[in-house]
Design a protein around this motif. Structure first.
Motif, PDB file in Angstrom:
ATOM      1  N   SER A  81      -2.407   0.528   9.797  1.00 50.06           N
ATOM      2  CA  SER A  81      -2.787   1.694   8.995  1.00 50.06           C
ATOM      3  C   SER A  81      -1.777   2.751   9.153  1.00 50.06           C
ATOM      4  O   SER A  81      -2.184   4.198   8.974  1.00 50.06           O
ATOM      5  CB  SER A  81      -4.099   2.335   8.894  1.00 50.06           C
ATOM      6  OG  SER A  81      -4.418   2.744  10.464  1.00 50.06           O
ATOM      7  N   PHE A 117       0.081   3.948   7.013  1.00 50.02           N
ATOM      8  CA  PHE A 117       0.265   4.476   5.653  1.00 50.02           C
ATOM      9  C   PHE A 117      -0.796   5.765   5.494  1.00 50.02           C
ATOM     10  O   PHE A 117      -0.761   6.503   4.761  1.00 50.02           O
ATOM     11  CB  PHE A 117       0.193   3.492   4.476  1.00 50.02           C
ATOM     12  CG  PHE A 117      -1.102   2.992   4.409  1.00 50.02           C
ATOM     13  CD1 PHE A 117      -2.095   3.431   3.594  1.00 50.02           C
ATOM     14  CD2 PHE A 117      -1.456   1.664   5.092  1.00 50.02           C
ATOM     15  CE1 PHE A 117      -3.435   2.535   3.488  1.00 50.02           C
ATOM     16  CE2 PHE A 117      -2.737   1.121   5.210  1.00 50.02           C
ATOM     17  CZ  PHE A 117      -3.580   1.702   4.187  1.00 50.02           C
ATOM     18  N   CYS A 118      -2.010   5.530   6.338  1.00 52.02           N
ATOM     19  CA  CYS A 118      -3.145   6.466   5.908  1.00 52.02           C
ATOM     20  C   CYS A 118      -3.706   7.038   7.320  1.00 52.02           C
ATOM     21  O   CYS A 118      -4.564   7.936   7.122  1.00 52.02           O
ATOM     22  CB  CYS A 118      -4.215   5.776   5.199  1.00 52.02           C
ATOM     23  SG  CYS A 118      -4.946   4.593   6.289  1.00 52.02           S
ATOM     24  N   GLN A 121      -2.606   8.438  10.893  1.00 52.67           N
ATOM     25  CA  GLN A 121      -1.612   8.998  12.043  1.00 52.67           C
ATOM     26  C   GLN A 121      -2.003   8.778  13.339  1.00 52.67           C
ATOM     27  O   GLN A 121      -1.432   8.253  14.173  1.00 52.67           O
ATOM     28  CB  GLN A 121      -0.794  10.211  11.510  1.00 52.67           C
ATOM     29  CG  GLN A 121       0.319  10.435  12.336  1.00 52.67           C
ATOM     30  CD  GLN A 121       0.983  11.670  12.081  1.00 52.67           C
ATOM     31  OE1 GLN A 121       0.701  12.413  11.056  1.00 52.67           O
ATOM     32  NE2 GLN A 121       2.136  12.201  12.808  1.00 52.67           N
ATOM     33  N   THR A 151      -2.442   5.156  14.289  1.00 54.16           N
ATOM     34  CA  THR A 151      -1.287   4.472  14.658  1.00 54.16           C
ATOM     35  C   THR A 151      -0.406   5.096  15.804  1.00 54.16           C
ATOM     36  O   THR A 151       0.327   4.388  16.628  1.00 54.16           O
ATOM     37  CB  THR A 151      -0.041   5.002  13.405  1.00 54.16           C
ATOM     38  OG1 THR A 151      -0.616   4.354  12.139  1.00 54.16           O
ATOM     39  CG2 THR A 151       1.222   4.449  13.532  1.00 54.16           C
ATOM     40  N   SER A 184       7.659  -0.046   7.269  1.00 58.81           N
ATOM     41  CA  SER A 184       8.072   1.047   6.242  1.00 58.81           C
ATOM     42  C   SER A 184       7.433   2.408   6.450  1.00 58.81           C
ATOM     43  O   SER A 184       8.011   3.394   6.242  1.00 58.81           O
ATOM     44  CB  SER A 184       7.843   0.521   4.812  1.00 58.81           C
ATOM     45  OG  SER A 184       8.639  -0.574   4.772  1.00 58.81           O
ATOM     46  N   SER A 185       5.982   2.505   6.258  1.00 60.48           N
ATOM     47  CA  SER A 185       5.140   3.983   6.457  1.00 60.48           C
ATOM     48  C   SER A 185       5.595   4.471   7.389  1.00 60.48           C
ATOM     49  O   SER A 185       5.982   5.758   7.479  1.00 60.48           O
ATOM     50  CB  SER A 185       3.897   3.425   6.386  1.00 60.48           C
ATOM     51  OG  SER A 185       3.347   2.890   4.878  1.00 60.48           O
ATOM     52  N   LYS A 190       7.221   8.324   8.016  1.00 56.84           N
ATOM     53  CA  LYS A 190       6.235   9.160   8.676  1.00 56.84           C
ATOM     54  C   LYS A 190       6.420   9.640  10.042  1.00 56.84           C
ATOM     55  O   LYS A 190       6.217  11.037  10.346  1.00 56.84           O
ATOM     56  CB  LYS A 190       4.804   8.588   8.705  1.00 56.84           C
ATOM     57  CG  LYS A 190       4.042   8.804   7.271  1.00 56.84           C
ATOM     58  CD  LYS A 190       2.719   8.506   7.301  1.00 56.84           C
ATOM     59  CE  LYS A 190       1.769   8.957   6.005  1.00 56.84           C
ATOM     60  NZ  LYS A 190       0.323   9.145   6.367  1.00 56.84           N
ATOM     61  N   SER A 197       8.352  -3.115   1.937  1.00 54.95           N
ATOM     62  CA  SER A 197       7.912  -2.551   0.718  1.00 54.95           C
ATOM     63  C   SER A 197       8.717  -1.120   0.291  1.00 54.95           C
ATOM     64  O   SER A 197       8.883  -0.767  -0.721  1.00 54.95           O
ATOM     65  CB  SER A 197       6.378  -1.944   0.673  1.00 54.95           C
ATOM     66  OG  SER A 197       6.175  -1.073   2.049  1.00 54.95           O
ATOM     67  N   LEU A 253       5.713   2.610  -1.288  1.00 54.03           N
ATOM     68  CA  LEU A 253       4.854   3.297   0.153  1.00 54.03           C
ATOM     69  C   LEU A 253       3.637   3.843  -0.703  1.00 54.03           C
ATOM     70  O   LEU A 253       3.624   4.193  -1.727  1.00 54.03           O
ATOM     71  CB  LEU A 253       5.577   4.437   0.447  1.00 54.03           C
ATOM     72  CG  LEU A 253       7.010   3.948   1.311  1.00 54.03           C
ATOM     73  CD1 LEU A 253       7.618   5.448   1.911  1.00 54.03           C
ATOM     74  CD2 LEU A 253       6.759   2.890   2.480  1.00 54.03           C
ATOM     75  N   SER A 254       2.386   3.504   0.351  1.00 57.93           N
ATOM     76  CA  SER A 254       1.248   3.829  -0.030  1.00 57.93           C
ATOM     77  C   SER A 254       0.792   5.386   0.336  1.00 57.93           C
ATOM     78  O   SER A 254      -0.296   5.387   0.617  1.00 57.93           O
ATOM     79  CB  SER A 254       0.141   2.876   0.669  1.00 57.93           C
ATOM     80  OG  SER A 254       0.638   1.532   0.105  1.00 57.93           O
ATOM     81  N   PHE A 255       1.641   6.216   0.285  1.00 52.17           N
ATOM     82  CA  PHE A 255       1.352   7.563   0.513  1.00 52.17           C
ATOM     83  C   PHE A 255       2.358   8.533  -0.178  1.00 52.17           C
ATOM     84  O   PHE A 255       3.265   8.023  -0.694  1.00 52.17           O
ATOM     85  CB  PHE A 255       1.467   7.904   1.824  1.00 52.17           C
ATOM     86  CG  PHE A 255       2.663   7.675   2.662  1.00 52.17           C
ATOM     87  CD1 PHE A 255       3.801   8.775   2.725  1.00 52.17           C
ATOM     88  CD2 PHE A 255       3.007   6.672   3.182  1.00 52.17           C
ATOM     89  CE1 PHE A 255       4.774   8.763   3.295  1.00 52.17           C
ATOM     90  CE2 PHE A 255       4.073   6.323   3.714  1.00 52.17           C
ATOM     91  CZ  PHE A 255       5.500   7.405   3.866  1.00 52.17           C
TER      92      PHE A 255
END
Length: 251
Positions: A164, A166-167, A169, A172, A201-202, A206, A219, A225-227
């Motif tokens: 996760s 992308f959402c 931190q 991660t 990618s995310s 980030k 992606s 990117l999902s953010f």
């Protein structure tokens, strides 16, 4: 009728942005899902033209397409671990780097390579929270068994997946720290970990401190990117519709 129209100029610009973000860190271009719908070979060709020549796939057919369409020497990493003999035979025939994510995977790959009188190149996959793929911290003894007893496998890399980036931190960062801890334990036993990679990618956009020895990017090339962030990445495609006019007939 409808068609997906790709803006190759935008794609190339996205590739340049990713390269700038990665700096000197090598990039594995992920080509899963038929190159995210763009086609494995067409996308790989553009990436190679822009200086990216490492590829990661999730299906043997994707690796086969690359090998038969002119990508004879480029490193290809299979991201899906397996102990299925026919699949492993194909990977060895195609000179693809296998993923070993369990003791069973290692035994199967080692056995086939030994029978063929060769050494199979592989990356180890560690599970740091994904919950589905790779050796967990509780299986550390099995990780050591791969290094100590699988003489027909050459471990040239090691990686984990962020679930996760992308959402979340915090999650991660926890995965990153768990990954580094496992790497430290392996190295403390005197083993080389090879190319270490975890950044998708995310995570690249980030938290670039997670780049390590390589990054795996998919992606971001497509601007997906999902953010929300000011990355400069562009969406590269649009759907084009064509209305059909049917001929009229007189009665």
């Amino acid at each position: 009728m409808k068609a997906y129209v790709v803006d190759t100029a935008a794609l190339r610009e996205n590739i340049h942005i990713v390269q700038s973000r990665a700096g000197q860190t090598p990039i594995w271009a992920v080509l899963k899902g038929n190159g995210y719908g763009l086609g494995v070979v067409p996308l790989a060709r553009i990436l190679r033209e822009e200086g990216i020549d490492r590829f990661a796939v999730t299906e043997v057919s994707e690796a086969e397409q690359l090998r038969t369409q002119g990508f004879s020497d480029e490193p290809i990493l299979m991201l899906r671990a397996t102990s299925d003999r026919p699949t492993l035979e194909q990977l060895l025939d195609l000179k693809v780097i296998a993923t070993v994510g369990s003791y069973e995977d290692a035994v199967a790959l080692n056995g086939i390579a030994e029978q063929r009188g060769t050494v199979a190149e592989a990356h180890l996959e560690l599970d740091t929270g994904m919950g589905r793929y790779g050796f967990s911290a509780q299986e550390f003894d099995k990780v050591l068994d791969v290094y100590n007893y699988m003489g027909s496998i050459a471990i040239t890399g090691i990686y984990t997946h962020f679930h996760s980036a992308f959402c979340d931190q915090a999650a991660t960062q926890a995965q990153f720290e768990a990954f580094r801890a496992l790497l430290g334990r392996i190295q403390a036993q005197g083993h080389e970990t090879g190319m270490v990679h975890c950044c998708n990618s995310s995570a690249l956009f980030k938290d670039p401190q997670m780049k390590l020895d390589a990054v795996r990017i998919g992606s971001a090339f497509l601007g997906r990117l999902s953010f929300r962030a000011k990355t400069g990445l562009q969406r590269i495609g649009s759907v084009s519709y064509t209305l059909l006019t049917l001929p009229t007939t007189s009665r």
